[in-house]
Motif scaffolding. Sequence first.
Motif, PDB file in Angstrom:
ATOM      1  N   GLU A 126      34.442 100.389 -74.937  1.00 55.65           N
ATOM      2  CA  GLU A 126      35.482 100.852 -74.014  1.00 55.65           C
ATOM      3  C   GLU A 126      34.908 101.397 -72.710  1.00 55.65           C
ATOM      4  O   GLU A 126      35.640 101.559 -71.727  1.00 55.65           O
ATOM      5  CB  GLU A 126      36.338 101.930 -74.700  1.00 55.65           C
ATOM      6  N   LEU A 127      33.603 101.644 -72.671  1.00 52.15           N
ATOM      7  CA  LEU A 127      32.972 102.210 -71.466  1.00 52.15           C
ATOM      8  C   LEU A 127      32.245 101.174 -70.625  1.00 52.15           C
ATOM      9  O   LEU A 127      31.729 101.500 -69.552  1.00 52.15           O
ATOM     10  CB  LEU A 127      31.991 103.328 -71.859  1.00 52.15           C
ATOM     11  N   VAL A 128      32.185  99.938 -71.092  1.00 54.82           N
ATOM     12  CA  VAL A 128      31.487  98.906 -70.315  1.00 54.82           C
ATOM     13  C   VAL A 128      32.259  98.637 -69.035  1.00 54.82           C
ATOM     14  O   VAL A 128      33.440  98.265 -69.062  1.00 54.82           O
ATOM     15  CB  VAL A 128      31.336  97.608 -71.132  1.00 54.82           C
ATOM     16  N   HIS A 129      31.598  98.815 -67.893  1.00 54.01           N
ATOM     17  CA  HIS A 129      32.259  98.657 -66.596  1.00 54.01           C
ATOM     18  C   HIS A 129      32.357  97.180 -66.235  1.00 54.01           C
ATOM     19  O   HIS A 129      31.466  96.380 -66.562  1.00 54.01           O
ATOM     20  CB  HIS A 129      31.471  99.412 -65.526  1.00 54.01           C
ATOM     21  N   PHE A 130      33.441  96.812 -65.554  1.00 51.16           N
ATOM     22  CA  PHE A 130      33.647  95.398 -65.202  1.00 51.16           C
ATOM     23  C   PHE A 130      32.532  94.878 -64.304  1.00 51.16           C
ATOM     24  O   PHE A 130      32.184  93.692 -64.350  1.00 51.16           O
ATOM     25  CB  PHE A 130      35.009  95.206 -64.523  1.00 51.16           C
ATOM     26  N   SER A 131      31.954  95.755 -63.478  1.00 47.46           N
ATOM     27  CA  SER A 131      30.874  95.314 -62.598  1.00 47.46           C
ATOM     28  C   SER A 131      29.623  94.943 -63.387  1.00 47.46           C
ATOM     29  O   SER A 131      28.879  94.035 -63.006  1.00 47.46           O
ATOM     30  CB  SER A 131      30.544  96.404 -61.575  1.00 47.46           C
ATOM     31  N   TYR A 132      29.407  95.634 -64.529  1.00 47.65           N
ATOM     32  CA  TYR A 132      28.255  95.291 -65.359  1.00 47.65           C
ATOM     33  C   TYR A 132      28.523  93.997 -66.131  1.00 47.65           C
ATOM     34  O   TYR A 132      27.603  93.192 -66.354  1.00 47.65           O
ATOM     35  CB  TYR A 132      27.929  96.422 -66.328  1.00 47.65           C
ATOM     36  N   GLU A 133      29.757  93.788 -66.521  1.00 49.14           N
ATOM     37  CA  GLU A 133      30.113  92.507 -67.141  1.00 49.14           C
ATOM     38  C   GLU A 133      29.861  91.364 -66.160  1.00 49.14           C
ATOM     39  O   GLU A 133      29.339  90.309 -66.529  1.00 49.14           O
ATOM     40  CB  GLU A 133      31.586  92.519 -67.571  1.00 49.14           C
ATOM     41  N   ARG A 134      30.238  91.570 -64.912  1.00 49.52           N
ATOM     42  CA  ARG A 134      29.994  90.558 -63.883  1.00 49.52           C
ATOM     43  C   ARG A 134      28.496  90.317 -63.704  1.00 49.52           C
ATOM     44  O   ARG A 134      28.058  89.174 -63.522  1.00 49.52           O
ATOM     45  CB  ARG A 134      30.627  91.018 -62.565  1.00 49.52           C
ATOM     46  N   TYR A 135      27.709  91.390 -63.761  1.00 55.15           N
ATOM     47  CA  TYR A 135      26.255  91.265 -63.655  1.00 55.15           C
ATOM     48  C   TYR A 135      25.711  90.392 -64.781  1.00 55.15           C
ATOM     49  O   TYR A 135      24.888  89.488 -64.560  1.00 55.15           O
ATOM     50  CB  TYR A 135      25.616  92.654 -63.688  1.00 55.15           C
ATOM     51  N   LEU A 136      26.173  90.638 -66.000  1.00 53.43           N
ATOM     52  CA  LEU A 136      25.697  89.847 -67.136  1.00 53.43           C
ATOM     53  C   LEU A 136      26.115  88.378 -67.011  1.00 53.43           C
ATOM     54  O   LEU A 136      25.347  87.472 -67.361  1.00 53.43           O
ATOM     55  CB  LEU A 136      26.228  90.437 -68.437  1.00 53.43           C
ATOM     56  N   LYS A 137      27.316  88.130 -66.506  1.00 52.78           N
ATOM     57  CA  LYS A 137      27.749  86.745 -66.285  1.00 52.78           C
ATOM     58  C   LYS A 137      26.841  86.044 -65.282  1.00 52.78           C
ATOM     59  O   LYS A 137      26.434  84.891 -65.486  1.00 52.78           O
ATOM     60  CB  LYS A 137      29.195  86.715 -65.790  1.00 52.78           C
ATOM     61  N   ASN A 138      26.524  86.734 -64.195  1.00 52.57           N
ATOM     62  CA  ASN A 138      25.650  86.144 -63.180  1.00 52.57           C
ATOM     63  C   ASN A 138      24.254  85.872 -63.735  1.00 52.57           C
ATOM     64  O   ASN A 138      23.625  84.852 -63.420  1.00 52.57           O
ATOM     65  CB  ASN A 138      25.561  87.065 -61.961  1.00 52.57           C
ATOM     66  N   GLU A 139      23.761  86.779 -64.577  1.00 48.26           N
ATOM     67  CA  GLU A 139      22.447  86.586 -65.184  1.00 48.26           C
ATOM     68  C   GLU A 139      22.469  85.401 -66.154  1.00 48.26           C
ATOM     69  O   GLU A 139      21.495  84.633 -66.234  1.00 48.26           O
ATOM     70  CB  GLU A 139      22.020  87.860 -65.909  1.00 48.26           C
ATOM     71  N   LEU A 140      23.571  85.236 -66.891  1.00 47.66           N
ATOM     72  CA  LEU A 140      23.696  84.084 -67.785  1.00 47.66           C
ATOM     73  C   LEU A 140      23.672  82.779 -66.997  1.00 47.66           C
ATOM     74  O   LEU A 140      23.017  81.802 -67.401  1.00 47.66           O
ATOM     75  CB  LEU A 140      24.993  84.184 -68.594  1.00 47.66           C
ATOM     76  N   ARG A 141      24.375  82.762 -65.868  1.00 45.48           N
ATOM     77  CA  ARG A 141      24.373  81.555 -65.035  1.00 45.48           C
ATOM     78  C   ARG A 141      22.971  81.274 -64.508  1.00 45.48           C
ATOM     79  O   ARG A 141      22.510  80.124 -64.477  1.00 45.48           O
ATOM     80  CB  ARG A 141      25.338  81.727 -63.854  1.00 45.48           C
ATOM     81  N   SER A 142      22.306  82.321 -64.062  1.00 41.37           N
ATOM     82  CA  SER A 142      20.968  82.151 -63.503  1.00 41.37           C
ATOM     83  C   SER A 142      19.995  81.634 -64.545  1.00 41.37           C
ATOM     84  O   SER A 142      19.147  80.785 -64.255  1.00 41.37           O
ATOM     85  CB  SER A 142      20.480  83.493 -62.938  1.00 41.37           C
ATOM     86  N   ARG A 143      20.117  82.119 -65.787  1.00 39.57           N
ATOM     87  CA  ARG A 143      19.176  81.729 -66.836  1.00 39.57           C
ATOM     88  C   ARG A 143      19.459  80.337 -67.391  1.00 39.57           C
ATOM     89  O   ARG A 143      18.548  79.535 -67.595  1.00 39.57           O
ATOM     90  CB  ARG A 143      19.222  82.765 -67.970  1.00 39.57           C
TER      91      ARG A 143
END
Length: 446
Positions: free
Chosen positions: A410-427
């Motif tokens: 419940e504390l995961v911020h949407f901006s960090y979710e976006r960061y993880l998505k971008n890292e997944l795309r990059s990898r």
Amino acid sequence: MKEKTTLSYVAIVGRPNVGKSTLFNRIIRERKSIIDDQPGVTRDRLYAHARWEETWFGLIDTAGLVMQDEDMFARHLAENAEIAMNEGDVILFMVDGKTGLLPDDYAIADILRKKKKKVIVVKNKSEKKEDFAYFHDLYELGFEHVIPVSAAYGDGFSSLMDLLMEMLPVKAETLQTADDDIIRLAIVGRPNVGKSTMLNSFLGEERSVVSDVAGTTRDSIDAELMRNKRKYLLIDTAGIRRKSRVDEKLESYMIMRALKNIDRAHVILFLVDGHEGFTEQDDKICGYAHERGVGVILAVNKWDAVEKDEKTYLKVESEIRRQAPFLKYASVLFVSGLEKRNLFKLIDMATEIYESAATKISTSDLNKFLREAVTKKAHPMRKRRRVSFKYITQVGQSPLRFLIFTNAPELVHFSYERYLKNELRSRYGFKGSDIKIEFRANDSKR
């Protein structure tokens, strides 16, 4: 080719102000539908995907789609319910548990009985114990199943959803399109943007009627295409009009059929009018595809007829990016269905997106990725708590879905979710479609 059903559809019907939008939001677990105490405030029929336990389904909130103003609701009530019943596999017929049955409730029940659809009567606003003890009068509506609930507070909600799962004709465990050897491409866009012209250009024949009159294509047209030894199914969808133009019952059917075709597709070829640019209605249609997680290519059509210089391309793409920032992952391609410019580049690009979304990453590789991503950028402290991530696994393809276990979902911020998505795309090179991430509590805290 025999059509394969991939999802069941559930429609919520009922008279104004019985809590349809509140129930819709509870089922999809977000405030997507506008809630107001004034009858008929939900102006658009809303559509979303929902999941209960391991089953996915489409959900339709029917209030007010064809309504022009408050006073016309009663006149269009029967039409609105009929549209929902024709599109839904199961109907949630909501009544107000506080006011009791009114003439409009009986009128809707009459329509539902004639349609012979699966129906659950939902007695809403059941906040007291006696509401769950006394509801047998609702069986006079003529349906087998009656469930008292409180959409606002959640009482009886689990019982309703369990019964609904039993009645769904298709138990879809993922949103993935039916598994076969064909890549499904839906040609989507507003009326008169050139969808039928593009289909005919792909096929080299007049398969779809082409006209300058907006809305000529009243239903979807499927056609098979072979390219580089791969089979494609091209779906020419009926155009989705602006709300102010939706003044016929038939137009309402067109909207739902177009949205269902988005569900059928692996990739959306979304056509933008080169003269008009990206509009508010385009943004809405793309929102459905984005929510679905389907691949998206933004094809600026009629580019042959646009007056342009060397900067026009950049200006148009920049404006699209400004109006639809959620589609950063979608490529923009300038095409002409009439002159067949860049059409097969569209097909090749869609194939890449399809193959990318079908990628399966091992859990061990994903957990190595997660450790490196968190080391590179840790989640900030929130509410004096440190958010930590235990492990990640892939739970879906087409669309791409990942599950991450954490101590505080419940504390995961949407901006960090976006960061993880971008890292997944990059990898991993995921392109052309949204990445869905669900955060869940660690096993010990579930």
